[in-house]
Write a protein that holds these residues in place. Structure first.
Motif, short mmCIF file in Angstrom:
data_model
loop_
_atom_site.label_atom_id
_atom_site.label_comp_id
_atom_site.label_asym_id
_atom_site.label_seq_id
_atom_site.Cartn_x
_atom_site.Cartn_y
_atom_site.Cartn_z
N UNK A 18 11.01 5.00 -1.71
CA UNK A 18 11.62 4.33 -2.86
C UNK A 18 12.65 5.20 -3.58
N UNK A 19 12.51 6.52 -3.48
CA UNK A 19 13.47 7.39 -4.17
C UNK A 19 14.84 7.36 -3.51
N UNK A 20 14.87 7.32 -2.18
CA UNK A 20 16.13 7.32 -1.44
C UNK A 20 16.48 5.94 -0.89
N UNK A 21 15.57 4.97 -1.07
CA UNK A 21 15.77 3.61 -0.59
C UNK A 21 16.16 3.60 0.89
N UNK A 22 15.30 4.21 1.70
CA UNK A 22 15.55 4.23 3.15
C UNK A 22 14.23 4.09 3.89
N UNK A 23 14.31 3.59 5.12
CA UNK A 23 13.15 3.48 5.98
C UNK A 23 12.92 4.79 6.70
N UNK A 24 11.67 5.23 6.75
CA UNK A 24 11.30 6.44 7.47
C UNK A 24 9.97 6.17 8.17
N UNK A 25 9.63 7.05 9.08
CA UNK A 25 8.31 7.00 9.72
C UNK A 25 7.43 8.07 9.09
N UNK A 26 6.16 7.76 8.91
CA UNK A 26 5.21 8.70 8.31
C UNK A 26 4.03 8.86 9.26
N UNK A 36 10.12 15.98 5.66
CA UNK A 36 9.29 16.71 4.70
C UNK A 36 7.82 16.50 5.03
N UNK A 37 6.95 17.45 4.63
CA UNK A 37 5.51 17.24 4.73
C UNK A 37 4.96 16.72 3.40
N UNK A 38 3.71 16.23 3.45
CA UNK A 38 3.06 15.76 2.23
C UNK A 38 1.56 15.70 2.43
N UNK A 39 0.83 15.35 1.38
CA UNK A 39 -0.63 15.28 1.43
C UNK A 39 -1.10 13.88 1.05
N UNK A 40 -2.13 13.41 1.76
CA UNK A 40 -2.81 12.17 1.43
C UNK A 40 -4.30 12.45 1.52
N UNK A 41 -4.92 12.69 0.37
CA UNK A 41 -6.33 13.08 0.37
C UNK A 41 -6.49 14.41 1.08
N UNK A 42 -7.39 14.44 2.07
CA UNK A 42 -7.62 15.67 2.83
C UNK A 42 -6.68 15.81 4.02
N UNK A 94 0.85 -1.19 0.00
CA UNK A 94 0.00 0.00 0.00
C UNK A 94 0.89 1.24 0.00
N UNK A 95 0.54 2.23 -0.77
CA UNK A 95 1.34 3.46 -0.82
C UNK A 95 0.60 4.61 -0.16
N UNK A 96 1.38 5.51 0.44
CA UNK A 96 0.89 6.77 0.98
C UNK A 96 1.77 7.84 0.36
N UNK A 97 1.21 8.61 -0.55
CA UNK A 97 2.06 9.46 -1.37
C UNK A 97 2.97 8.56 -2.19
N UNK A 98 4.26 8.85 -2.18
CA UNK A 98 5.20 8.00 -2.91
C UNK A 98 5.76 6.87 -2.02
N UNK A 99 5.37 6.84 -0.75
CA UNK A 99 5.99 5.95 0.23
C UNK A 99 5.26 4.60 0.30
N UNK A 100 6.04 3.54 0.44
CA UNK A 100 5.50 2.19 0.53
C UNK A 100 5.33 1.83 2.02
N UNK A 101 4.09 1.58 2.41
CA UNK A 101 3.80 1.33 3.83
C UNK A 101 4.09 -0.12 4.20
#
Length: 511
Positions: A67-75, A109-115, A42-49
């Motif tokens: 996937x762009x930086x090939x690193x684990x992050x928290x969202x 960074x910030x991002x948007x997922x729907x509303x 499942x993706x949230x923005x460009x990120x793979x959950x």
């Protein structure tokens, strides 16, 4: 006290249906990916959950891969109320992203997922300070050192003009080296500011940790953060909150009655004196800033004899924070409900023992690896049997990792098991089998003088999964009370049997 506090936290919040749907989609996709790496996540923005990490009043946290930086992050997905609210959050996120300190979880960074708005943050693979104290019962010097590091992060934020607004033990994240980082700086206040007109439950802060002036309606500031810091430290030292109350009025009444409760005689009075000043009802009587408070904690740890119980003052990458010596580094349970990191999707099929059965083993059930104490006749599922064999082989961490992934997915949605009629009661039974198997291993190696660390790991995981079995059975009971239709077929075990076996795990490990 810890379980009661967690229950209070849960009661404050309601989860938006869109988040529940997203969490279920993340869990289902990650579980399928575990068995078939070609299945998309499942993706949230460009990120793979990869997994859900936690849920709170203002947001839900996912472990994701960039996937762009090939690193684990928290969202962290945050609650908003329309386009204007979302844009305000985005602007505040850009400000918070400039805050950088070794004892602060960085916002990338910030991002948007729907509303909704999300914040992408540094991923800390470990536990929070609340779970660390609850599960490992560290001596007071370790607790103080964790908070020294967290205090430095809090001081740096105040220097930058940022108030945390919701400081509490669960917002202190510890990595494998017990390096503390403070998370969610400013998010509670920022989100509350953009929820104008909402009910009181959206006031920034968490009730037991809120300063009296905030309870009276004043805005939070660095001195109210200091109060929250000292409540958190007091709880870590005493294993109990200094003041108690289910409502702001009750908590204020408790604060105004006088000195906080003392529960742990081993904690030196000099330590309590430092914390008590930070708990002064009058903000002017507290320390002038967090730098002064941390300096007093530093003095306590520098006194002769203060390091007799495990000093954390070994050389560190960044001066002035905390690390744990090798003798005190302990593995910890990541599988307690929604309080740890499942690594769903991180294993390919060849890493999953039950994905490629040995043809020689398929002719008969392999039950020898699983403990079945006083349980009804039952053949555990192939994945449970494989995890039991990992435990018997001594791969406690690998077994715990795999079962944590499976348990997390099935707890959120039992249907991910692929077993017809599988319910939370079945999951409770599987969890108690895993707990009993860990417990048997712990009892076997308990008397070995060369396997003390292995015993601590196995016994800790046994108790953790026994508690998880109990919590899962409670969820099943609540589902029944809510009138939801039961799963088809005969129940595999009674709730009373689960409760009895949970107690038996703890009893045998205490004997």
């Amino acid at each position: 006290m810890f379980d009661e506090l967690a229950q209070r936290e849960d009661e404050r919040y309601t989860t938006p249906p869109r988040w529940e749907a997203l969490m279920e989609a993340v869990s289902e996709a990650a579980c399928l990916h575990l068995f078939n790496p070609d299945h998309p996540l499942q993706t949230i923005g460009r990120f793979e959950a990869l997994a859900t990490r936690g849920l709170g009043g203002f947001g839900v946290v996912f472990k994701v891969r960039d996937p762009e930086l090939d690193r684990l992050v928290a969202l962290k997905l945050c609650m908003t109320r329309g386009p204007e609210s979302a844009e305000g959050l985005m602007n505040e996120a850009r400000v918070l992203a400039k805050l950088s300190h070794p004892n602060i979880v960085s916002i990338h960074e910030p991002g948007r997922e729907g509303d909704d708005v999300f914040f992408v943050m540094e991923f800390v693979d470990g536990v929070n300070a609340h779970d660390f104290v609850r599960d490992e019962d560290p001596p007071w010097p370790e607790v103080v050192d964790v908070y020294r590091g967290a205090g430095r992060g809090l001081a740096a934020a105040h220097d930058a003009g940022i108030v945390h607004g919701d400081f509490k033990p669960s917002n202190i994240l510890l990595d494998a080296e017990r390096w503390p980082r403070v998370a969610d700086f400013g998010l509670a206040q920022v989100i509350a500011d953009h929820l104008a007109g909402e009910e009181l439950r959206h006031r920034p802060g968490t009730l037991p940790f809120m300063a009296p002036e905030v309870l009276r309606g004043q805005a939070g500031d660095p001195l109210s953060d200091q109060w929250s810091f000292c409540v958190s430290l007091w709880q870590g030292l005493e294993h109990g909150l200094p003041y108690d109350g289910w409502t702001p009025a009750e908590l204020l009444e408790s604060i105004e009655r006088g000195d906080p409760w003392v529960l742990q005689p081993a904690v030196p009075e000099a330590v309590r004196s430092v914390v008590r000043r930070g708990l002064s009802v009058d903000p002017a009587q507290r320390y002038p800033d967090m730098h002064a408070l941390v300096a007093e904690l530093d003095k306590l740890r520098e006194r002769p004899g203060a390091s007799q119980e495990t000093s954390l003052d070994a050389p560190a990458v960044v001066p002035g924070s905390s690390k744990v010596t090798e003798a005190r580094r302990r593995p910890f349970v990541l599988g307690l409900l929604l309080t740890g990191a499942a690594l769903l999707g991180a294993w390919s099929v060849e890493h999953v023992p039950w994905a490629q059965p040995d043809p020689a083993e398929t002719s008969k059930p392999q039950l020898a690896g699983c403990a079945l104490w006083e349980l009804p006749p039952h053949e555990p599922s192939p994945e449970v049997q494989s995890i039991c064999r990992l435990i018997r082989d001594g791969d406690y961490k690998g077994a715990n990792l795999l079962w944590d992934s499976v348990h997390r997915a099935r707890f959120i949605s039992p249907s991910t098991s692929g077993i017809e009629g599988y319910s939370h009661l079945d999951l409770a039974l599987d969890a108690i089998i895993i707990a009993q198997t860990f417990a048997e291993e712990a009892m076997v190696i308990e008397k070995s003088t060369t396997k003390e660390e292995a015993y601590r790991v196995a016994s800790s995981m046994a108790k953790g999964w026994a508690n998880a079995a109990s919590s899962t059975s409670v969820l099943h009971r609540e589902t029944e009370r809510a009138g939801e239709p039961p799963a088809t077929g005969e129940p595999p075990v009674t709730l009373e049997t689960i409760d009895r076996q949970v107690s038996e795990v703890h009893r045998r490990l205490q004997d």
